[in-house]
Design a protein around this motif. Structure first.
Motif, PDB file in Angstrom:
ATOM      1  N   LEU A  53       0.957  -1.166   0.155  1.00 43.76           N
ATOM      2  CA  LEU A  53       0.116  -0.047  -0.074  1.00 43.76           C
ATOM      3  C   LEU A  53       0.912   1.096  -0.034  1.00 43.76           C
ATOM      4  N   ARG A  54       1.857   1.267   0.716  1.00 45.01           N
ATOM      5  CA  ARG A  54       2.855   2.358   0.990  1.00 45.01           C
ATOM      6  C   ARG A  54       3.367   2.550  -0.607  1.00 45.01           C
ATOM      7  N   LYS A  55       3.666   1.291  -1.189  1.00 40.03           N
ATOM      8  CA  LYS A  55       4.446   1.757  -2.406  1.00 40.03           C
ATOM      9  C   LYS A  55       3.578   2.285  -3.489  1.00 40.03           C
ATOM     10  N   ARG A  56       2.259   2.021  -3.177  1.00 37.91           N
ATOM     11  CA  ARG A  56       1.047   2.698  -3.967  1.00 37.91           C
ATOM     12  C   ARG A  56       1.058   4.079  -3.815  1.00 37.91           C
ATOM     13  N   GLY A  57       1.659   4.574  -2.568  1.00 39.68           N
ATOM     14  CA  GLY A  57       1.420   6.066  -2.109  1.00 39.68           C
ATOM     15  C   GLY A  57       0.172   6.113  -1.076  1.00 39.68           C
ATOM     16  N   LEU A  58      -0.319   5.062  -0.655  1.00 40.64           N
ATOM     17  CA  LEU A  58      -1.361   5.466   0.416  1.00 40.64           C
ATOM     18  C   LEU A  58      -0.752   5.374   1.780  1.00 40.64           C
ATOM     19  N   SER A  59      -1.330   6.416   2.628  1.00 41.61           N
ATOM     20  CA  SER A  59      -0.777   6.461   4.082  1.00 41.61           C
ATOM     21  C   SER A  59      -1.472   5.095   4.836  1.00 41.61           C
ATOM     22  N   VAL A  60      -0.774   4.644   5.674  1.00 39.86           N
ATOM     23  CA  VAL A  60      -1.123   3.272   6.131  1.00 39.86           C
ATOM     24  C   VAL A  60      -0.717   3.297   7.727  1.00 39.86           C
ATOM     25  N   VAL A  61      -1.641   2.859   8.644  1.00 34.61           N
ATOM     26  CA  VAL A  61      -1.371   2.459  10.047  1.00 34.61           C
ATOM     27  C   VAL A  61      -1.758   1.040  10.290  1.00 34.61           C
ATOM     28  N   LEU A  62      -0.666   0.314  10.961  1.00 31.84           N
ATOM     29  CA  LEU A  62      -1.118  -1.085  11.270  1.00 31.84           C
ATOM     30  C   LEU A  62      -0.868  -1.322  12.554  1.00 31.84           C
ATOM     31  N   LEU A  63      -1.903  -1.977  13.096  1.00 29.50           N
ATOM     32  CA  LEU A  63      -2.056  -2.252  14.434  1.00 29.50           C
ATOM     33  C   LEU A  63      -1.977  -3.738  14.754  1.00 29.50           C
TER      34      LEU A  63
END
Length: 389
Positions: free
Chosen positions: A26-36
């Motif tokens: 997802l980050r490689k596609r430019g989306l911001s991510v929070v993983l819990l």
């Protein structure tokens, strides 16, 4: 007590190999991510897996996903900066009777149009190629480009790569509530952290059923603990991963030798798994039942000492397929869980596919057979407290 208030494009619940790979792609596609992740990334099933990176033996419709994942496994150093000890060793399925010979021959023929070429070996050919095999083995099928990796390294490596790419990865962060407001999902953690995001991805493995039920999509998932063990180191000489094709469940065994010499093995019956305890207990009696089957495949292992046994908590469905794809009830909600013991090899590919699906709204992999809708959930539950989920 934390009071973190975070916002992202996507919130991911669960940091196994699927969740960590999804965060990375997802980050490689430019989306911001929070993983819990409630514990540590890769601590549960992903970290105690047998770590077989095989395509042979998968259901035919799952092969496109397995191929996509195998390509990623081969590019780990350039993608995430770590090889997770993935090596191409080949994977062999051995058989003991003519019925099983017919089964592997049919599978090889059926798999060829799906892009998997297997070599069928006669008794003489398999004995010449793999002299460590016992006299009961009368044939087998060989997949030369499959292999194995280190399960304790793979998911954490994806987690580190996701962080480096800009994802927020929070460990020891237990989710206690998840619901959707008018526009966004709101996820609350036990330590006071809250995350809001328009998209939520549930990758919580055997615990994900409680989360899907919170959105009115309960699933008939069972939990089991595969029984595995590792032996003392021996001179390295068994290169391929070895498994058994048989109609008798008791004969199903698999093992591999790592370069350090130890034999990692598993198979046969599964033990009980306990969601509340977050563990599955090793069963010494099951290990004792495994060893004669190990010796049958490879007589040279007859007197080897077992150093350690373990198990892990895995989720299974009766159709042996995972839940993977969008919710049928809640917009912006996605699932990837319940991989029925097959999630390690496909994990990187699942992450890539889920990122593609979330980013583009579609994917080149047909996910309809994996839809949660196949369980025909009928009741809604808009908000559920998820203590110990």
């Amino acid at each position: 007590m934390s009071n973190k208030q975070l916002a992202a494009d996507v919130v991911i619940v669960g940091g196994g190999i699927v969740g960590a790979a999804s965060a990375f792609f997802l980050r490689k596609r430019g989306l911001s991510v929070v993983l819990l992740e409630r514990g540590l990334v890769g601590q549960q099933a992903s970290g105690v897996s047998f770590a077989n990176v095989r395509r042979q033996g998968r259901s035919l419709p799952q092969l496109p996903l397995a191929h996509r994942s195998r390509d990623i496994w081969g590019r780990l150093p350039e993608l995430i900066g770590h090889d997770a000890e993935f090596i191409v060793t080949g994977h062999i399925r051995v058989v003991y009777d003519e019925k099983s010979v017919a089964a592997i021959e049919k599978y090889a023929a059926d798999a060829r149009p799906w892009g998997l070429d297997l070599e069928i070996l006669s008794q003489a050919a398999i004995r010449k190629r793999f002299p460590f095999l016992g006299p009961d083995v009368i044939g087998g099928s060989f997949s030369p480009n499959d292999g194995h990796a280190n399960p304790r390294l793979a998911a954490p490596a994806f987690g580190r790569a996701a962080r480096k790419a800009g994802a927020t990865v929070l460990e020891n962060c237990e989710v206690v509530d998840i619901h959707k407001d008018t526009l966004d999902f709101r996820v609350s953690a036990k330590d006071g952290t809250t995350v809001t995001a328009p998209v939520a991805l549930i990758c919580a493995g055997a615990w994900a059923g409680k989360l899907s039920a919170a959105f009115g999509e309960p699933v008939p998932m069972e939990t089991h603990g595969p029984i595995m063990g590792v032996t003392e180191p021996l001179p390295y000489g068994i290169v391929p991963v070895v498994g058994v094709t048989s109609s008798n469940p008791a004969e199903i065994m698999y093992f591999r030798q790592v370069k350090r010499g130890n034999i990692v093995f598993g198979g046969g019956m599964r033990g009980k798994a306990y969601l509340d305890e977050r563990r599955a207990h090793p069963m010494p009696g099951f290990t004792l039942q495994q060893l004669p089957h190990l010796r049958r495949i490879a007589p040279a292992l007859s007197n080897v000492h077992v150093l350690r046994t373990w198990s892990g908590v895995e989720g299974y469905f009766a159709d042996d397929l995972p839940v993977m794809g969008p919710s049928k009830r809640v917009s912006g909600l996605y699932y990837a869980f319940g991989f029925c013991g097959h999630g390690f090899q496909t994990g990187p590919g699942v992450g890539d596919v889920m990122a593609e699906l979330i980013d583009r709204g579609t994917t080149t992999i047909d996910l309809e057979p994996n839809s949660i809708h196949r369980f025909a959930a009928t009741s809604a539950a808009p908000k559920v407290v998820l203590a110990n989920a």
